[in-house]
Design a protein around this motif. Structure first.
Motif, short mmCIF file in Angstrom:
data_model
loop_
_atom_site.label_atom_id
_atom_site.label_comp_id
_atom_site.label_asym_id
_atom_site.label_seq_id
_atom_site.Cartn_x
_atom_site.Cartn_y
_atom_site.Cartn_z
N ASP A 20 0.83 -1.21 0.00
CA ASP A 20 0.00 0.00 0.00
C ASP A 20 0.86 1.26 0.00
OD1 ASP A 20 -2.77 -0.91 -0.03
OD2 ASP A 20 -2.40 -1.74 1.95
N SER A 21 1.98 1.22 0.71
CA SER A 21 2.86 2.39 0.77
C SER A 21 3.59 2.62 -0.56
CB SER A 21 3.89 2.23 1.90
OG SER A 21 4.91 1.31 1.54
N LEU A 22 3.75 1.57 -1.37
CA LEU A 22 4.43 1.70 -2.66
C LEU A 22 3.57 2.40 -3.71
CD1 LEU A 22 6.34 -1.54 -3.78
CD2 LEU A 22 7.29 0.70 -3.26
N ILE A 23 2.27 2.30 -3.56
CA ILE A 23 1.35 2.75 -4.61
C ILE A 23 1.60 4.20 -5.05
CG2 ILE A 23 -1.10 3.24 -5.12
CD1 ILE A 23 -1.78 0.65 -3.58
N PRO A 24 1.77 5.16 -4.13
CA PRO A 24 1.99 6.55 -4.58
C PRO A 24 3.30 6.75 -5.33
CG PRO A 24 1.35 6.46 -2.25
CD PRO A 24 1.68 5.07 -2.66
N HIS A 25 4.22 5.80 -5.24
CA HIS A 25 5.54 5.94 -5.86
C HIS A 25 5.71 5.02 -7.07
CE1 HIS A 25 6.47 8.09 -2.16
NE2 HIS A 25 6.02 7.04 -1.49
N SER A 26 4.63 4.40 -7.53
CA SER A 26 4.70 3.39 -8.57
C SER A 26 3.69 3.67 -9.67
CB SER A 26 4.39 2.01 -7.97
OG SER A 26 5.17 1.73 -6.84
N LEU A 27 3.81 2.91 -10.75
CA LEU A 27 2.73 2.85 -11.72
C LEU A 27 1.80 1.75 -11.24
CD1 LEU A 27 1.39 3.72 -14.34
CD2 LEU A 27 2.86 2.07 -15.56
N TRP A 28 0.62 2.14 -10.85
CA TRP A 28 -0.31 1.25 -10.17
C TRP A 28 -1.49 0.92 -11.07
CZ3 TRP A 28 -1.59 -2.02 -6.55
CH2 TRP A 28 -2.92 -2.17 -6.19
N PHE A 29 -1.89 -0.36 -11.13
CA PHE A 29 -2.98 -0.81 -12.00
C PHE A 29 -4.19 -1.18 -11.15
CE2 PHE A 29 0.88 -1.15 -14.29
CZ PHE A 29 0.59 -1.11 -15.65
N ASP A 30 -5.28 -0.44 -11.33
CA ASP A 30 -6.48 -0.64 -10.52
C ASP A 30 -7.35 -1.79 -11.00
OD1 ASP A 30 -6.75 0.80 -8.22
OD2 ASP A 30 -7.67 2.54 -9.16
N GLN A 31 -7.46 -1.94 -12.32
CA GLN A 31 -8.38 -2.93 -12.90
C GLN A 31 -7.59 -4.04 -13.58
OE1 GLN A 31 -11.78 -2.94 -12.72
NE2 GLN A 31 -11.73 -1.11 -11.43
N PHE A 32 -6.88 -4.81 -12.75
CA PHE A 32 -5.99 -5.83 -13.29
C PHE A 32 -6.47 -7.21 -12.85
CE2 PHE A 32 -2.11 -8.34 -13.67
CZ PHE A 32 -1.72 -7.98 -14.94
N TYR A 33 -6.48 -8.17 -13.80
CA TYR A 33 -7.09 -9.46 -13.53
C TYR A 33 -6.19 -10.64 -13.93
CZ TYR A 33 -11.23 -6.73 -12.70
OH TYR A 33 -12.09 -5.82 -12.18
N ALA A 34 -6.29 -11.69 -13.14
CA ALA A 34 -5.60 -12.94 -13.46
C ALA A 34 -6.29 -13.60 -14.66
CB ALA A 34 -5.63 -13.88 -12.26
N SER A 35 -5.53 -14.36 -15.43
CA SER A 35 -6.11 -15.03 -16.60
C SER A 35 -6.63 -16.42 -16.27
CB SER A 35 -5.09 -15.09 -17.74
OG SER A 35 -3.99 -15.88 -17.36
N GLY A 36 -6.46 -16.86 -15.03
CA GLY A 36 -6.93 -18.18 -14.66
C GLY A 36 -6.90 -18.39 -13.17
N THR A 37 -7.10 -19.64 -12.77
CA THR A 37 -7.17 -19.99 -11.35
C THR A 37 -6.03 -20.90 -10.91
OG1 THR A 37 -8.57 -21.91 -11.84
CG2 THR A 37 -9.69 -19.81 -11.41
N ARG A 38 -5.04 -21.08 -11.78
CA ARG A 38 -3.89 -21.91 -11.45
C ARG A 38 -2.62 -21.14 -11.74
NH1 ARG A 38 -3.64 -27.31 -11.76
NH2 ARG A 38 -1.57 -26.86 -10.93
#
Length: 252
Positions: A20-38
């Motif tokens: 959480d502390s890294l977010i203001p200092h990074s390129l942060w992706f809000d709507q990011f999703y895994a492509s699977g369950t494994r």
């Protein structure tokens, strides 16, 4: 490492304070999703940029040698390329897949005992994997070569065991909250060690999960159960920002 463990997405348990502390200092992706369950679905997406195909993951299929991967591209450009896994890379055919597609595979058997604090059926603690990775970065840098390390850690997995004295949740509880907070601690420790190195200012750190902790859903695809964090951190070369468009592991 589900997205909903982060304070950014409404969690109130304070189990990812460093991320959480890294977010203001990074390129942060809000709507990011895994492509699977494994895990293997994430590995094929992250290494080859392909969506999940019916049946088995490419990682586990026969005749999967010499794939066009991130590793093969960078190896051709003179990079040292490693796949570093905290467990035994025989699992899910990881070792064979990566070693035949541009990567040198390093796993629990290569990590010196002096770096390992705790082992489970899954492998060595996250600190061991990260500290071993630091050694590989130093080794490449000292030989004058750029490097790419794809690291897969294993502590955030049942039985959720990790070294004592690291965080304020005892490993004896064997809780997923403790495992998440330990992983967060280990990433913090890794980045702090890297900041002392001469290669830090020219290195991009990509922090991403393989999939969510809970992926149940029988009647429809539970999209929220695929939501994972993604952080690009390189304070000297990448401006901080917020990416709000939808993306997935095949886009990295």
């Amino acid at each position: 490492l589900s997205g909903d463990y982060l304070k950014r997405f409404g969690n109130t348990e304070n189990i990812t304070p460093y991320l959480d502390s890294l977010i203001p200092h990074s390129l942060w992706f809000d709507q990011f999703y895994a492509s699977g369950t494994r895990t293997v679905r994430a590995l094929e997406a992250l290494s080859m940029a392909i969506p999940p195909t019916p049946g088995q993951s490419i990682v586990r299929r026969p005749d999967n040698d010499d794939m066009f991967t991130m590793g093969s591209v960078l190896k051709a450009k003179g990079y040292d390329v490693n796949y570093i896994y905290g467990g035994n890379s025989f699992f899910d055919n990881m070792g064979k897949f990566f070693s035949n597609s541009g990567y040198k595979v390093l796993d629990e058997r290569d990590i010196p005992d002096s770096l390992i604090h705790v082992t489970t059926a899954w492998g060595a603690d996250d600190e061991a994997s990260f500290n071993y990775t630091i050694q590989q970065c130093d080794k490449s840098f000292s030989s004058g070569k750029p490097f790419f390390n794809h690291i897969m850690t294993v502590s955030n997995h049942r039985p959720y065991t990790y070294p004592e004295g690291r965080i304020d949740i005892s490993p004896t509880h064997q809780s997923i909250q403790g495992a998440v907070k330990y992983t967060d601690y280990a990433i913090n420790d890794f980045i702090k060690d890297a900041q002392k190195k001469p290669w830090f200012n020219n290195t991009l750190f990509v922090i991403v999960a393989d999939h969510c902790a809970s992926v149940a859903g029988k009647t429809k695809l539970p999209v929220e159960k695929y939501h994972i964090p993604l952080i690009f951190y390189a304070p000297d070369i990448l401006p901080a920002g917020h990416y709000s468009r939808m993306a997935s592991q095949i886009d990295i």
